[in-house]
Design a protein around this motif. Sequence first.
Motif, PDB file in Angstrom:
ATOM      1  N   GLN A 141       0.775  -1.267   0.070  1.00 51.22           N
ATOM      2  CA  GLN A 141      -0.018   0.026   0.061  1.00 51.22           C
ATOM      3  C   GLN A 141       0.991   1.207  -0.012  1.00 51.22           C
ATOM      4  O   GLN A 141       0.470   2.248  -0.744  1.00 51.22           O
ATOM      5  CB  GLN A 141      -0.867  -0.136   1.153  1.00 51.22           C
ATOM      6  CG  GLN A 141      -1.989  -0.925   1.130  1.00 51.22           C
ATOM      7  CD  GLN A 141      -2.936  -1.195   2.298  1.00 51.22           C
ATOM      8  OE1 GLN A 141      -2.578  -0.562   3.387  1.00 51.22           O
ATOM      9  NE2 GLN A 141      -4.106  -1.996   2.244  1.00 51.22           N
ATOM     10  N   ARG A 142       1.904   1.259   0.760  1.00 51.33           N
ATOM     11  CA  ARG A 142       2.771   2.444   0.717  1.00 51.33           C
ATOM     12  C   ARG A 142       3.652   2.747  -0.706  1.00 51.33           C
ATOM     13  O   ARG A 142       3.855   3.771  -1.153  1.00 51.33           O
ATOM     14  CB  ARG A 142       3.782   2.401   1.625  1.00 51.33           C
ATOM     15  CG  ARG A 142       3.418   2.704   3.104  1.00 51.33           C
ATOM     16  CD  ARG A 142       4.383   2.766   4.132  1.00 51.33           C
ATOM     17  NE  ARG A 142       5.085   1.483   4.598  1.00 51.33           N
ATOM     18  CZ  ARG A 142       6.395   1.110   4.703  1.00 51.33           C
ATOM     19  NH1 ARG A 142       6.917   2.047   4.925  1.00 51.33           N
ATOM     20  NH2 ARG A 142       6.503  -0.102   4.959  1.00 51.33           N
ATOM     21  N   THR A 143       3.583   1.520  -1.429  1.00 47.67           N
ATOM     22  CA  THR A 143       4.627   1.789  -2.575  1.00 47.67           C
ATOM     23  C   THR A 143       3.544   1.818  -3.808  1.00 47.67           C
ATOM     24  O   THR A 143       3.966   1.577  -5.167  1.00 47.67           O
ATOM     25  CB  THR A 143       5.446   0.590  -2.854  1.00 47.67           C
ATOM     26  OG1 THR A 143       4.941  -0.678  -2.950  1.00 47.67           O
ATOM     27  CG2 THR A 143       6.532   0.627  -1.838  1.00 47.67           C
ATOM     28  N   TYR A 144       2.447   1.541  -3.642  1.00 46.75           N
ATOM     29  CA  TYR A 144       1.386   1.391  -4.765  1.00 46.75           C
ATOM     30  C   TYR A 144       1.499   2.903  -5.451  1.00 46.75           C
ATOM     31  O   TYR A 144       1.145   3.890  -4.979  1.00 46.75           O
ATOM     32  CB  TYR A 144      -0.136   1.300  -4.158  1.00 46.75           C
ATOM     33  CG  TYR A 144      -0.962   1.109  -5.171  1.00 46.75           C
ATOM     34  CD1 TYR A 144      -1.335   0.150  -6.039  1.00 46.75           C
ATOM     35  CD2 TYR A 144      -1.866   2.193  -5.424  1.00 46.75           C
ATOM     36  CE1 TYR A 144      -2.232   0.213  -6.838  1.00 46.75           C
ATOM     37  CE2 TYR A 144      -2.950   2.057  -6.546  1.00 46.75           C
ATOM     38  CZ  TYR A 144      -2.896   1.132  -7.026  1.00 46.75           C
ATOM     39  OH  TYR A 144      -4.005   0.882  -8.437  1.00 46.75           O
ATOM     40  N   LEU A 145       1.518   2.740  -6.946  1.00 45.06           N
ATOM     41  CA  LEU A 145       1.584   3.690  -7.839  1.00 45.06           C
ATOM     42  C   LEU A 145       0.572   3.599  -8.697  1.00 45.06           C
ATOM     43  O   LEU A 145       0.421   2.660  -9.445  1.00 45.06           O
ATOM     44  CB  LEU A 145       3.022   4.073  -8.299  1.00 45.06           C
ATOM     45  CG  LEU A 145       4.338   4.101  -7.539  1.00 45.06           C
ATOM     46  CD1 LEU A 145       5.508   4.046  -8.094  1.00 45.06           C
ATOM     47  CD2 LEU A 145       3.872   5.358  -6.611  1.00 45.06           C
ATOM     48  N   THR A 146      -0.377   4.379  -9.019  1.00 43.55           N
ATOM     49  CA  THR A 146      -1.361   4.375  -9.809  1.00 43.55           C
ATOM     50  C   THR A 146      -0.979   4.346 -11.264  1.00 43.55           C
ATOM     51  O   THR A 146      -1.458   3.449 -12.048  1.00 43.55           O
ATOM     52  CB  THR A 146      -2.597   5.374  -9.782  1.00 43.55           C
ATOM     53  OG1 THR A 146      -1.859   6.669 -10.139  1.00 43.55           O
ATOM     54  CG2 THR A 146      -3.215   5.245  -8.288  1.00 43.55           C
ATOM     55  N   SER A 147       0.079   5.129 -11.693  1.00 38.53           N
ATOM     56  CA  SER A 147       0.426   4.983 -13.017  1.00 38.53           C
ATOM     57  C   SER A 147       1.209   3.740 -13.308  1.00 38.53           C
ATOM     58  O   SER A 147       1.037   3.181 -14.414  1.00 38.53           O
ATOM     59  CB  SER A 147       1.866   6.221 -13.382  1.00 38.53           C
ATOM     60  OG  SER A 147       2.819   5.959 -12.287  1.00 38.53           O
ATOM     61  N   VAL A 148       1.943   3.253 -12.428  1.00 45.91           N
ATOM     62  CA  VAL A 148       2.535   1.713 -12.735  1.00 45.91           C
ATOM     63  C   VAL A 148       1.424   0.620 -13.071  1.00 45.91           C
ATOM     64  O   VAL A 148       1.405  -0.252 -13.659  1.00 45.91           O
ATOM     65  CB  VAL A 148       3.382   1.365 -11.569  1.00 45.91           C
ATOM     66  CG1 VAL A 148       4.002  -0.032 -11.733  1.00 45.91           C
ATOM     67  CG2 VAL A 148       4.508   2.113 -11.409  1.00 45.91           C
ATOM     68  N   ASP A 149       0.361   0.694 -11.923  1.00 45.56           N
ATOM     69  CA  ASP A 149      -0.793  -0.137 -12.117  1.00 45.56           C
ATOM     70  C   ASP A 149      -1.389  -0.075 -13.470  1.00 45.56           C
ATOM     71  O   ASP A 149      -1.994  -1.001 -14.035  1.00 45.56           O
ATOM     72  CB  ASP A 149      -1.859   0.121 -10.992  1.00 45.56           C
ATOM     73  CG  ASP A 149      -2.758  -0.871 -10.917  1.00 45.56           C
ATOM     74  OD1 ASP A 149      -2.336  -1.991 -10.832  1.00 45.56           O
ATOM     75  OD2 ASP A 149      -3.899  -0.442 -10.850  1.00 45.56           O
ATOM     76  N   GLU A 150      -1.512   1.312 -13.812  1.00 48.12           N
ATOM     77  CA  GLU A 150      -2.323   1.505 -15.233  1.00 48.12           C
ATOM     78  C   GLU A 150      -1.381   0.815 -16.231  1.00 48.12           C
ATOM     79  O   GLU A 150      -1.853   0.444 -17.368  1.00 48.12           O
ATOM     80  CB  GLU A 150      -2.547   3.047 -15.274  1.00 48.12           C
ATOM     81  CG  GLU A 150      -3.700   3.511 -14.788  1.00 48.12           C
ATOM     82  CD  GLU A 150      -3.794   4.914 -14.759  1.00 48.12           C
ATOM     83  OE1 GLU A 150      -2.987   5.625 -15.486  1.00 48.12           O
ATOM     84  OE2 GLU A 150      -4.491   5.549 -13.963  1.00 48.12           O
ATOM     85  N   LYS A 151       0.060   0.986 -16.350  1.00 53.47           N
ATOM     86  CA  LYS A 151       1.036   0.336 -17.232  1.00 53.47           C
ATOM     87  C   LYS A 151       0.774  -1.145 -17.271  1.00 53.47           C
ATOM     88  O   LYS A 151       0.772  -1.726 -18.368  1.00 53.47           O
ATOM     89  CB  LYS A 151       2.201   0.889 -16.964  1.00 53.47           C
ATOM     90  CG  LYS A 151       2.564   2.416 -17.428  1.00 53.47           C
ATOM     91  CD  LYS A 151       3.993   2.950 -17.133  1.00 53.47           C
ATOM     92  CE  LYS A 151       4.068   4.205 -17.507  1.00 53.47           C
ATOM     93  NZ  LYS A 151       5.467   4.693 -17.054  1.00 53.47           N
TER      94      LYS A 151
END
Length: 113
Positions: A73-83
């Motif tokens: 949860q601390r390292t969750y990045l939405t941009s990485v998830d979208e990619k």
Amino acid sequence: MAVALCSRSQTASMDSRFLLALFLVLLVLGCEVQAAQQLQQDDPGSPALLGKVQESISSYWDTAKAAAQDLYQRTYLTSVDEKLRDMYSKSSAAMTTYAIIFTDQILTLLKGE
């Protein structure tokens, strides 16, 4: 007289060795008896000990799981998830296309057209 002195010293030496060996044997036997009594008291099959071990393992697992979730949860990045989602959709679309082409080729070979 010298022979008598040697035999007495040898006898005394043998007696002290015998007493030392006897003492060590009795000490080892005493330790074995004490260990056997402790094993009977701490029976590894007893429900209390098994419950403690299960609780300990469960506690460690819950702690590790909570730490991993917190780190995610601390390292969750939405941009990485979208990619990642975009790459998955593109690669699955490509695999579907190649699977259709491969299936068509196999059917063509089997029919003999």
